[in-house]
Design a protein around this motif. Structure first.
Motif, PDB file in Angstrom:
ATOM      1  N   TYR A  47       0.852  -1.185   0.000  1.00 44.13           N
ATOM      2  CA  TYR A  47       0.000   0.000   0.000  1.00 44.13           C
ATOM      3  C   TYR A  47       0.893   1.241   0.000  1.00 44.13           C
ATOM      4  O   TYR A  47       1.758   1.389   0.863  1.00 44.13           O
ATOM      5  N   PRO A  48       0.722   2.156  -0.958  1.00 43.37           N
ATOM      6  CA  PRO A  48       1.609   3.328  -1.032  1.00 43.37           C
ATOM      7  C   PRO A  48       1.585   4.185   0.224  1.00 43.37           C
ATOM      8  O   PRO A  48       2.572   4.872   0.524  1.00 43.37           O
ATOM      9  N   GLY A  49       0.482   4.159   0.969  1.00 37.31           N
ATOM     10  CA  GLY A  49       0.405   4.950   2.188  1.00 37.31           C
ATOM     11  C   GLY A  49       1.119   4.312   3.368  1.00 37.31           C
ATOM     12  O   GLY A  49       1.223   4.933   4.440  1.00 37.31           O
ATOM     13  N   GLY A  50       1.599   3.097   3.197  1.00 41.80           N
ATOM     14  CA  GLY A  50       2.280   2.392   4.272  1.00 41.80           C
ATOM     15  C   GLY A  50       1.313   1.675   5.191  1.00 41.80           C
ATOM     16  O   GLY A  50       0.170   2.096   5.366  1.00 41.80           O
ATOM     17  N   GLY A  51       1.744   0.581   5.770  1.00 40.32           N
ATOM     18  CA  GLY A  51       0.914  -0.171   6.707  1.00 40.32           C
ATOM     19  C   GLY A  51      -0.157  -0.987   6.003  1.00 40.32           C
ATOM     20  O   GLY A  51      -0.062  -1.302   4.812  1.00 40.32           O
ATOM     21  N   ASP A  52      -1.190  -1.333   6.755  1.00 39.97           N
ATOM     22  CA  ASP A  52      -2.273  -2.148   6.215  1.00 39.97           C
ATOM     23  C   ASP A  52      -3.153  -1.335   5.272  1.00 39.97           C
ATOM     24  O   ASP A  52      -3.347  -0.125   5.452  1.00 39.97           O
ATOM     25  N   LEU A  53      -3.698  -2.006   4.287  1.00 33.76           N
ATOM     26  CA  LEU A  53      -4.595  -1.345   3.346  1.00 33.76           C
ATOM     27  C   LEU A  53      -5.909  -1.011   4.052  1.00 33.76           C
ATOM     28  O   LEU A  53      -6.536  -1.884   4.651  1.00 33.76           O
ATOM     29  N   PRO A  54      -6.338   0.243   4.007  1.00 33.18           N
ATOM     30  CA  PRO A  54      -7.584   0.615   4.692  1.00 33.18           C
ATOM     31  C   PRO A  54      -8.789  -0.163   4.168  1.00 33.18           C
ATOM     32  O   PRO A  54      -8.862  -0.533   2.992  1.00 33.18           O
ATOM     33  N   ARG A  55      -9.729  -0.380   5.061  1.00 34.54           N
ATOM     34  CA  ARG A  55     -10.922  -1.172   4.771  1.00 34.54           C
ATOM     35  C   ARG A  55     -11.710  -0.633   3.565  1.00 34.54           C
ATOM     36  O   ARG A  55     -12.300  -1.410   2.804  1.00 34.54           O
ATOM     37  N   VAL A  56     -11.705   0.700   3.369  1.00 33.14           N
ATOM     38  CA  VAL A  56     -12.518   1.287   2.297  1.00 33.14           C
ATOM     39  C   VAL A  56     -12.102   0.788   0.919  1.00 33.14           C
ATOM     40  O   VAL A  56     -12.929   0.756  -0.006  1.00 33.14           O
ATOM     41  N   TYR A  57     -10.851   0.418   0.741  1.00 33.60           N
ATOM     42  CA  TYR A  57     -10.398  -0.068  -0.558  1.00 33.60           C
ATOM     43  C   TYR A  57     -11.119  -1.346  -0.962  1.00 33.60           C
ATOM     44  O   TYR A  57     -11.341  -1.594  -2.150  1.00 33.60           O
ATOM     45  N   TYR A  58     -11.477  -2.154   0.005  1.00 36.39           N
ATOM     46  CA  TYR A  58     -12.142  -3.414  -0.282  1.00 36.39           C
ATOM     47  C   TYR A  58     -13.626  -3.225  -0.597  1.00 36.39           C
ATOM     48  O   TYR A  58     -14.248  -4.092  -1.193  1.00 36.39           O
ATOM     49  N   ARG A  59     -14.206  -2.112  -0.174  1.00 36.24           N
ATOM     50  CA  ARG A  59     -15.657  -1.990  -0.174  1.00 36.24           C
ATOM     51  C   ARG A  59     -16.188  -0.825  -1.019  1.00 36.24           C
ATOM     52  O   ARG A  59     -17.395  -0.566  -1.012  1.00 36.24           O
ATOM     53  N   THR A  60     -15.310  -0.137  -1.752  1.00 38.35           N
ATOM     54  CA  THR A  60     -15.755   1.033  -2.485  1.00 38.35           C
ATOM     55  C   THR A  60     -16.736   0.678  -3.596  1.00 38.35           C
ATOM     56  O   THR A  60     -16.600  -0.341  -4.279  1.00 38.35           O
ATOM     57  N   LEU A  61     -17.753   1.524  -3.771  1.00 37.13           N
ATOM     58  CA  LEU A  61     -18.754   1.331  -4.805  1.00 37.13           C
ATOM     59  C   LEU A  61     -18.229   1.833  -6.150  1.00 37.13           C
ATOM     60  O   LEU A  61     -17.246   2.574  -6.218  1.00 37.13           O
ATOM     61  N   ASP A  62     -18.906   1.447  -7.217  1.00 37.28           N
ATOM     62  CA  ASP A  62     -18.536   1.918  -8.547  1.00 37.28           C
ATOM     63  C   ASP A  62     -18.725   3.438  -8.630  1.00 37.28           C
ATOM     64  O   ASP A  62     -19.814   3.939  -8.348  1.00 37.28           O
ATOM     65  N   PRO A  63     -17.697   4.186  -9.014  1.00 34.12           N
ATOM     66  CA  PRO A  63     -17.803   5.651  -8.970  1.00 34.12           C
ATOM     67  C   PRO A  63     -18.832   6.223  -9.933  1.00 34.12           C
ATOM     68  O   PRO A  63     -19.499   7.218  -9.613  1.00 34.12           O
ATOM     69  N   PHE A  64     -18.977   5.642 -11.109  1.00 28.56           N
ATOM     70  CA  PHE A  64     -19.893   6.224 -12.086  1.00 28.56           C
ATOM     71  C   PHE A  64     -21.350   5.993 -11.724  1.00 28.56           C
ATOM     72  O   PHE A  64     -22.205   6.860 -11.958  1.00 28.56           O
ATOM     73  N   VAL A  65     -21.655   4.854 -11.129  1.00 26.00           N
ATOM     74  CA  VAL A  65     -23.019   4.624 -10.657  1.00 26.00           C
ATOM     75  C   VAL A  65     -23.353   5.616  -9.542  1.00 26.00           C
ATOM     76  O   VAL A  65     -24.419   6.228  -9.516  1.00 26.00           O
ATOM     77  N   VAL A  66     -22.405   5.777  -8.598  1.00 25.57           N
ATOM     78  CA  VAL A  66     -22.628   6.720  -7.495  1.00 25.57           C
ATOM     79  C   VAL A  66     -22.766   8.147  -8.009  1.00 25.57           C
ATOM     80  O   VAL A  66     -23.679   8.890  -7.615  1.00 25.57           O
ATOM     81  N   LEU A  67     -21.875   8.560  -8.895  1.00 25.98           N
ATOM     82  CA  LEU A  67     -21.930   9.934  -9.398  1.00 25.98           C
ATOM     83  C   LEU A  67     -23.200  10.192 -10.204  1.00 25.98           C
ATOM     84  O   LEU A  67     -23.732  11.314 -10.195  1.00 25.98           O
ATOM     85  N   GLY A  68     -23.711   9.176 -10.881  1.00 22.83           N
ATOM     86  CA  GLY A  68     -24.989   9.335 -11.563  1.00 22.83           C
ATOM     87  C   GLY A  68     -26.112   9.589 -10.578  1.00 22.83           C
ATOM     88  O   GLY A  68     -27.003  10.422 -10.819  1.00 22.83           O
ATOM     89  N   ALA A  69     -26.080   8.870  -9.444  1.00 25.06           N
ATOM     90  CA  ALA A  69     -27.095   9.090  -8.407  1.00 25.06           C
ATOM     91  C   ALA A  69     -26.948  10.470  -7.789  1.00 25.06           C
ATOM     92  O   ALA A  69     -27.945  11.146  -7.486  1.00 25.06           O
ATOM     93  N   VAL A  70     -25.705  10.923  -7.601  1.00 27.60           N
ATOM     94  CA  VAL A  70     -25.468  12.258  -7.057  1.00 27.60           C
ATOM     95  C   VAL A  70     -25.945  13.330  -8.034  1.00 27.60           C
ATOM     96  O   VAL A  70     -26.524  14.350  -7.631  1.00 27.60           O
ATOM     97  N   ALA A  71     -25.724  13.099  -9.320  1.00 27.06           N
ATOM     98  CA  ALA A  71     -26.153  14.070 -10.329  1.00 27.06           C
ATOM     99  C   ALA A  71     -27.652  14.322 -10.262  1.00 27.06           C
ATOM    100  O   ALA A  71     -28.116  15.439 -10.497  1.00 27.06           O
ATOM    101  N   ALA A  72     -28.420  13.274  -9.918  1.00 30.65           N
ATOM    102  CA  ALA A  72     -29.878  13.382  -9.908  1.00 30.65           C
ATOM    103  C   ALA A  72     -30.392  14.269  -8.780  1.00 30.65           C
ATOM    104  O   ALA A  72     -31.529  14.750  -8.859  1.00 30.65           O
TER     105      ALA A  72
END
Length: 276
Positions: A47-72
């Motif tokens: 992990y470039p930030g050092g240490g263990d990989l943060p949990r969010v990396y494993y669970r992030t949603l697809d950005p374009f689906v989310v941004l489409g919902a935000v656009a609405a």
């Protein structure tokens, strides 16, 4: 200087639409979302930030689906990726996703791209880490043809397609802003392609001039600069404002909604003097 937010949207934190509304209410300019399709279990790539990989990396949603919902549910918020791992994606599908987001948001899409750091993740998509930079160069050329030409055609070493029709075209002309994420190599690539640069924030104010000098050394005197993310430190923000950055984003932790809103209130108080 514009101020936005960079974050991971997961199934364990605030939803994209609720976050988007909260950002507009507080006067933030933009929302940039990270992307990882998956995280291989091997974890050989450090992990470039050092240490263990943060949990969010494993669970992030697809950005374009989310941004489409935000656009609405928003009207002004700029909707960006910080960054899309384009080298792991089909370029034709991605061109359509970005153009669709730009259509749905009436011209608010910003396309941040990068080559990534997780070699096992790349390999699962059939991407050779050794040639990922050359692949990205061709993808950027091809995607701009798809966006701007009625009958697009591209023939390269990695990307190859005969004349095609592909709609929608983006609302923004000639296309949504593109920013290339990374360090010195990304700065040089951004200058070659005539697009923007989106590096990670410097660790302190004293490091900002040397970081921005990488772009000047590459000949990028007019290259747009967005920094994501940047620590909410007034000294660092002042250094980027003085250095000509058009935008910075604060790193928003992925936490429950109530805690997220309190953090945004704190960020907004600091951002008020920079928001334009």
């Amino acid at each position: 200087m514009k101020i936005g937010i960079n974050t991971f949207i997961t199934d364990e934190g605030i939803s994209g639409p609720k976050l988007g509304r909260a950002l507009e209410e507080r006067g933030f300019e933009s929302l940039f979302l990270a992307e990882h399709s998956h995280i291989p279990a091997s974890r050989r790539s450090p992990y470039p930030g050092g240490g263990d990989l943060p949990r969010v990396y494993y669970r992030t949603l697809d950005p374009f689906v989310v941004l489409g919902a935000v656009a609405a549910v928003t009207e002004r918020l700029i909707l960006g990726t910080g960054v899309t791992l384009l080298i792991q994606r089909d370029v034709i599908h991605t061109a359509k996703e970005v153009a669709t987001l730009d259509q749905l948001s009436n011209g608010r899409a910003v396309f941040g791209v990068g080559v990534g750091w997780n070699r096992e993740e790349m390999a699962d998509h059939g991407t050779d880490p050794r040639t990922r930079g050359a692949l990205l160069d061709e993808q950027l050329e091809a995607i701009r043809k798809i966006w701007t030409e009625d009958e697009a055609e591209y023939h390269g070493r990695f990307v190859n397609f005969d004349p095609m029709y592909a709609w929608p075209k983006p609302v923004q002309r000639p296309h949504p802003p593109i920013y290339i994420g990374g360090g010195e190599a990304a700065a040089k690539r951004a200058v070659r392609h005539g697009v923007g640069w989106i590096p990670n924030g410097a660790p302190d104010a004293a490091s900002v001039p040397a970081q921005l000098a990488q772009l000047r050394a590459a000949g990028g005197t007019n290259t747009p600069i967005s920094i994501t993310p940047v620590a909410p430190d007034p000294a660092v923000l002042d250094a980027y404002a003085e250095g000509g950055a058009e935008r910075v984003t604060f790193p928003l932790p992925t936490v429950p909604e109530s805690e997220t809103l309190r953090t945004l209130d704190d960020f907004a108080e600091l951002a008020d003097r920079y928001l334009t």
